[in-house]
Design a protein around this motif. Structure first.
Motif, short mmCIF file in Angstrom:
data_model
loop_
_atom_site.label_atom_id
_atom_site.label_comp_id
_atom_site.label_asym_id
_atom_site.label_seq_id
_atom_site.Cartn_x
_atom_site.Cartn_y
_atom_site.Cartn_z
N LYS A 260 8.00 3.90 -3.34
CA LYS A 260 8.24 3.25 -3.00
C LYS A 260 9.34 2.43 -2.61
N ALA A 261 9.39 1.29 -3.57
CA ALA A 261 10.52 0.63 -3.88
C ALA A 261 12.01 1.94 -4.21
N TRP A 262 11.41 2.81 -4.96
CA TRP A 262 12.38 4.03 -5.29
C TRP A 262 13.21 4.15 -4.06
N LEU A 263 12.03 4.96 -3.56
CA LEU A 263 12.17 5.95 -2.01
C LEU A 263 13.09 4.89 -0.59
N LEU A 264 12.82 4.25 -0.98
CA LEU A 264 13.46 3.14 0.16
C LEU A 264 15.21 3.03 -0.36
N ASN A 265 14.81 2.67 -1.12
CA ASN A 265 16.04 2.05 -1.74
C ASN A 265 17.89 3.40 -2.08
N HIS A 266 16.60 4.62 -2.33
CA HIS A 266 16.98 5.40 -2.32
C HIS A 266 17.91 5.86 -0.98
N GLU A 267 16.57 6.70 -0.39
CA GLU A 267 17.03 6.43 1.40
C GLU A 267 18.07 5.36 1.97
N GLY B 259 0.60 -1.77 0.00
CA GLY B 259 -0.63 -0.03 0.04
C GLY B 259 0.90 1.05 -0.03
N TYR B 260 0.92 1.57 -1.55
CA TYR B 260 1.68 2.69 -1.40
C TYR B 260 0.59 4.31 -2.74
N ALA B 261 0.33 5.12 -2.12
CA ALA B 261 -0.63 6.05 -3.03
C ALA B 261 0.19 6.34 -4.51
N GLY B 262 1.25 6.30 -4.19
CA GLY B 262 2.27 6.06 -5.25
C GLY B 262 3.07 5.46 -5.72
N GLY B 263 2.73 4.10 -5.61
CA GLY B 263 3.05 3.21 -6.37
C GLY B 263 3.43 2.68 -6.09
#
Length: 173
Positions: A159-166, A151-155
């Motif tokens: 979500k995977a990109w944000l977690l990997n980026h962080e 569940g992530y409104a942005g898809g």
């Protein structure tokens, strides 16, 4: 007086962002392709509002935070430039999200437990879904109990990109 929300855009590596501000405070941040969601949530919070496109209307501190974030630098959250409107429980969940360090994640159950209410997993998930300020209030850091992305409104790709980026790039200042 009818509240007025100004919408500006911010380019990001994972798609343009819509930044909605009221009285020089960010009230909503979402991906452009979620603008209908943004308008629906804000209409629930502010019954009668007027919308206007106004480039550059987001507080400079918010734009600077986003620029740094996508460049791999985690700055202190510009809280005075964010207006979170929600129930007391939602506010507690959103503050709990802020407490999850960049590069880490929590399950909905772990977040509910950290908030002192381990049986409130579904309520935590709902409050997480209603987070009006994506990325800055890091709802993307919450995952399923089995470690899967959920569940992530942005898809889920974002979500995977944000977690990997962080995990790979972010360093606090």
């Amino acid at each position: 007086m009818t509240p007025r929300i100004h919408v500006s855009r911010f380019p990001s590596p994972i798609g343009p962002l819509s930044l909605a501000t009221m009285d020089n405070q960010l009230v909503h941040l979402d991906f452009d392709d979620n603008e209908e969601r943004m308008r629906t949530l804000q209409h629930r919070r502010y019954r009668h509002i007027q919308w206007s496109e106004q480039p550059g209307s987001a507080p400079r501190a918010i734009a600077e935070w986003l620029e740094a974030y996508f460049d791999g630098v985690l700055q202190p959250l510009p809280r005075s430039h964010i207006r979170l409107t929600g129930t007391d429980f939602q506010q507690r969940v959103w503050q709990g999200l802020i407490g999850i360090p960049a590069g880490e994640h929590r399950s909905y159950g772990a977040l509910a437990e950290a908030l002192g209410n381990p049986k409130a997993v579904r309520a935590v998930a709902r409050a997480n879904a209603l987070n009006p300020v994506a990325i800055l209030i890091p709802c993307h850091r919450v995952i399923g109990a089995n470690g899967t992305l959920t569940g992530y409104a942005g898809g889920l790709e974002r979500k995977a990109w944000l977690l990997n980026h962080e995990a790979a790039n972010l360093k606090a200042v």
